[in-house]
Design a protein around this motif. Sequence first.
Motif, short mmCIF file in Angstrom:
data_model
loop_
_atom_site.label_atom_id
_atom_site.label_comp_id
_atom_site.label_asym_id
_atom_site.label_seq_id
_atom_site.Cartn_x
_atom_site.Cartn_y
_atom_site.Cartn_z
N SER A 138 5.04 5.19 19.73
CA SER A 138 3.75 4.53 19.50
C SER A 138 2.66 5.09 20.39
O SER A 138 1.48 5.11 20.00
CB SER A 138 3.89 3.02 19.71
OG SER A 138 4.30 2.72 21.03
N ALA A 144 2.95 8.91 15.82
CA ALA A 144 2.77 7.65 15.09
C ALA A 144 2.13 7.90 13.72
O ALA A 144 2.57 7.33 12.71
CB ALA A 144 1.92 6.69 15.92
N GLN A 285 9.25 -0.55 17.07
CA GLN A 285 8.78 -1.45 18.11
C GLN A 285 9.79 -2.56 18.42
O GLN A 285 9.72 -3.17 19.48
CB GLN A 285 7.43 -2.03 17.73
CG GLN A 285 6.33 -0.98 17.60
CD GLN A 285 6.19 -0.14 18.86
OE1 GLN A 285 5.68 -0.62 19.87
NE2 GLN A 285 6.63 1.10 18.81
N CYS A 308 -1.08 2.13 17.01
CA CYS A 308 -0.20 1.03 17.42
C CYS A 308 -0.23 0.94 18.93
O CYS A 308 -0.15 1.96 19.62
CB CYS A 308 1.22 1.29 16.93
SG CYS A 308 2.50 0.28 17.73
#
Length: 348
Positions: A138, A144, A285, A308
């Motif tokens: 992230s 990402a 995540q 993110c």
Amino acid sequence: MRIVMLMGGANTERDVSLASGIEVASALRAAGHEVANVDLATEVDVSTGVDELFVSTDPHGWEPDVHREPPTHDEIAELRDRYPHTVFAPGVLDVCRAADLVYPLVYSDEGEGGYIQAVLELCDIPYVGPTPLGCSISFDKLTAKRLCRDSGLATPEWRVVRDDDDVDVVDFDGPWVVKPVRGGSTIGVTLASDRNELHEAVASSREYGADALVEERIDGREFSLGVIGEEALAVVEISTDRELFDYVAKYQEGKADEVCPAPQADAERDELQALAVRAHDVLVQGDHSASRMDFLQDGDGRFYFLECNGLPGMTSTSLFPKSAMGAGMDLSQVCDRIAQLAYEARVG
């Protein structure tokens, strides 16, 4: 629980981290936890034990304020020179070992890049947030964007201008947004409308990393929302009179309008929340962690994934607490929920 609020560090987002950590520590104490406020870059005296660190108030007297400008490169270098051979200042890991859980809110490469999480795992210390893999994915905007694009999520067109590249590698027309591949809080982000401005913007970005991400600039509505595991929180719409939603707009009161819940049709809200949960999953995540997802919506109503944040900011002006509040949780409730999820996932 005994929780270490790990914050600060020697990086450009030190102020944001300290302000977020202080807010979260206070919220966790209100939820009944014992919390030790620990700065990653400051030595902790543990010669007489650590019990006195887990007190009901912050013994340092730190204030949850973010200065108008981030720390300078010289200020960061001075912090790093204190302990040049380690990221963890003396005593910090000793306090972490004495806790039931570590809540890291250290930003930049130290925390968002996964280094802290890797050390905590090696030491078998439970912590809040994504794994080292999830952090590294992230935090790297290029990784990402690639993963989201490959999974079917729309994201603005981009090129990466590496250290030895010329801006001619950007083969699509502007205007553009130029940002460091690794970094946060809009530090080093610049807008460019023509090739001369693009040269300058890339040079500015390179002050914060060798590689610059050049994205197409999409004019439209800007949204942000929190995700906890498989649940999307309320949508926040962002607007500002400044050129972009920059460091000042993010952390100085009154510099941006942030409306939550965002004025949207139910179908648009549902679509955006589904996209956020999908991105949370694609970017690894974790079903026990919280993230914040940023999107743009163009004039045709299409949503584009921007970024993110696997360790969302928690200052008084931050977007994640607003998203949680829109979902019916105050800061104490949402921080307690995140801590409990992390503890159950890592300790059982």
